[in-house]
Design a protein around this motif. Structure first.
Motif, PDB file in Angstrom:
ATOM      1  N   UNK B  35       0.834  -1.208   0.000  1.00 34.06           N
ATOM      2  CA  UNK B  35       0.000   0.000   0.000  1.00 34.06           C
ATOM      3  C   UNK B  35       0.866   1.255   0.000  1.00 34.06           C
ATOM      4  N   UNK B  36       2.024   1.158  -0.648  1.00 32.99           N
ATOM      5  CA  UNK B  36       2.989   2.251  -0.539  1.00 32.99           C
ATOM      6  C   UNK B  36       3.779   2.428  -1.836  1.00 32.99           C
ATOM      7  N   UNK B  37       4.254   3.660  -2.079  1.00 27.80           N
ATOM      8  CA  UNK B  37       5.261   3.907  -3.118  1.00 27.80           C
ATOM      9  C   UNK B  37       6.503   4.336  -2.354  1.00 27.80           C
ATOM     10  N   UNK B  38       7.414   3.399  -2.071  1.00 35.04           N
ATOM     11  CA  UNK B  38       8.524   3.710  -1.166  1.00 35.04           C
ATOM     12  C   UNK B  38       9.473   4.782  -1.723  1.00 35.04           C
ATOM     13  N   UNK B  39       9.686   4.792  -3.044  1.00 36.97           N
ATOM     14  CA  UNK B  39      10.675   5.713  -3.614  1.00 36.97           C
ATOM     15  C   UNK B  39      10.025   7.034  -4.024  1.00 36.97           C
ATOM     16  N   UNK B  40      10.651   8.162  -3.681  1.00 39.92           N
ATOM     17  CA  UNK B  40      10.140   9.454  -4.168  1.00 39.92           C
ATOM     18  C   UNK B  40      10.097   9.473  -5.694  1.00 39.92           C
ATOM     19  N   UNK B  41       9.095  10.115  -6.253  1.00 42.07           N
ATOM     20  CA  UNK B  41       8.949  10.170  -7.704  1.00 42.07           C
ATOM     21  C   UNK B  41      10.139  10.884  -8.327  1.00 42.07           C
ATOM     22  N   UNK B  42      10.730  10.259  -9.332  1.00 39.07           N
ATOM     23  CA  UNK B  42      11.868  10.842 -10.036  1.00 39.07           C
ATOM     24  C   UNK B  42      13.037  11.142  -9.109  1.00 39.07           C
ATOM     25  N   UNK B  43      13.067  10.527  -7.929  1.00 38.59           N
ATOM     26  CA  UNK B  43      14.151  10.784  -6.973  1.00 38.59           C
ATOM     27  C   UNK B  43      14.138  12.211  -6.431  1.00 38.59           C
TER      28      UNK B  43
END
Lengths: 252, 151
Positions: B35-43
């Motif tokens: 239920x997560x997007x661990x990495x920030x978008x585009x770093x």
């Protein structure tokens, strides 16, 4: 004892029965707005009814008037028939809205150039005619040939549109009574259309309202009188079967 | 003056110059884990004060349409979504990121708009918004950073 059991069952089931009853947008209004709607002289939508009334008594190119058949104040119009729109039109093989019916008469029986769908005059005539059925319960028959159009409208009601990826049911079936910023969400019932919107300060036909909704989803609206709008009108009106016609309703 | 031939070359090269700018508006693909997007978008790194502004503004996040936030100057705040005071003590950044990017991944009937969903999966988008997510990757990270300050 059996009687008591029966009463108990009815009490237990009654919230379920109530939950199925459609609720008019009127019930979400503040008391002073309800009073404004109820008072013929305070209701700002009545100006549109008066405009429609005048057109109703305006001779067409053949000298005939709507009122020649339907009475000067539309008293010969049958409220029960008005409450059934949209009805199935066998020649078209499609549903026919009240607005389309008015426009058809305007062209066919008064020998006029038909109005552009949704234009001020046509909405005024529609508002006047539907106002004649004020208080009559909406009664769209979806048992026969109307069924597929009802189902198509229902599918559209559940389809997500636009950059906001929003569908009608998402708000109006799940969050009626909640607030979007300062605005209360209703069930999205259609028994008051064409209705006067206090926010925009103008009379609003159902199609215009649907256009506004689609724009707020950041979606491209359909063309006026597109099959999609008509199917939605069938579904929405039938969804509110039993609610009294309130035209012109006052809403925020 | 530039000759007609050169003009044509310049015009034909324009998209090459403009497209990197347009990319800032565009969709940055992301990977959900649970239920997560661990990495920030585009770093990218978010800025909480910009995020607060995005959350407040009607033409950007418009979060207040549905949620209550500790933004007292905003007046009316919606009741459709849960209040977000203290959200960072209930969810981590990755969980917040998925909920803002596309809550329908978790709850298909959600009322919450997707703020960074693949635009090719959207239906009948108006011309002005075509091909763009509601918030670009930087704006989304700014909102995540702001919400993470709400302990």
């Amino acid at each position: 004892m059996a009687k008591l059991l029966k009463m108990g069952m009815m009490l237990l089931l009654s919230p379920l029965i109530w939950a199925d009853q459609p609720k008019s947008g009127y019930d979400y209004l503040q008391a002073e707005t309800q009073a404004m709607q109820d008072d013929e002289f305070a209701n700002p939508g009545m100006a549109t009814v008066d405009m429609g009334h005048a057109l109703f008594n305006t001779p067409g190119n053949n000298g005939r008037r709507c009122s020649d058949c339907h009475g000067e104040d539309g008293e010969k119009l049958d409220p029960k028939k008005i409450a059934r729109y949209p009805i199935y039109n066998p020649e078209l093989g499609r549903p026919f809205t009240l607005q389309q019916q008015v426009n058809f008469c305007w062209e066919e029986h008064l020998d006029n150039i038909p109005f552009v769908p949704g234009c001020t005059e046509l909405v005024a005539l529609e508002t006047f005619v539907r106002n004649r059925a004020r208080g009559e319960p909406v009664n769209v028959d979806i048992s026969g040939p109307m069924r597929p159009f009802y189902e198509a409208g229902k599918a559209l009601y559940h389809t997500r549109f636009g950059q906001m990826n929003m569908a009608c049911y998402v708000c109006h079936d799940q969050y009626a009574g909640q607030y979007l910023r300062g605005q209360i969400l209703t069930e999205g019932q259609t028994n008051g259309f064409p209705e006067y919107r206090l926010g925009s300060g103008r009379i609003t036909s159902l199609q215009r309202r649907l256009e506004e909704c689609l724009r707020s989803f950041r979606a491209e609206p359909f063309e006026r009188d597109a099959d999609e709008y008509i199917d939605l009108e069938v579904y929405l009106n039938a969804r509110g079967n039993g609610l009294p016609i309130e035209t012109p309703a006052v809403r925020y | 003056m530039v000759c007609r031939y050169c003009q044509r070359i310049i015009i034909s090269l324009l998209p090459l110059v403009v497209s990197p700018l347009a990319a800032a508006e565009g969709f940055v693909p992301w990977q959900a884990v649970g239920d997560s997007i661990p990495q920030p978008l585009g770093g990218l790194t978010g800025d909480a004060s910009r995020g607060r502004e995005i959350a407040r503004r009607k033409d950007l996040g418009n979060c207040l349409a549905c949620h209550r936030l500790p933004i007292p100057e905003a007046g009316f705040q919606g009741t459709v979504g849960p209040p977000l005071d203290g959200i960072a003590s209930r969810l981590n950044a990755g969980q917040i990121r998925l909920r803002v990017a596309d809550e329908s991944r978790r709850i298909p009937t959600t009322v919450m708009p997707p703020f960074h969903k693949d635009p090719t999966t959207l239906n009948q988008v108006a011309d002005d918004y075509y091909g763009k997510p509601v918030l670009n990757a930087q704006q989304l990270e700014d909102v995540v950073a702001y919400l993470m300050t709400l302990q």
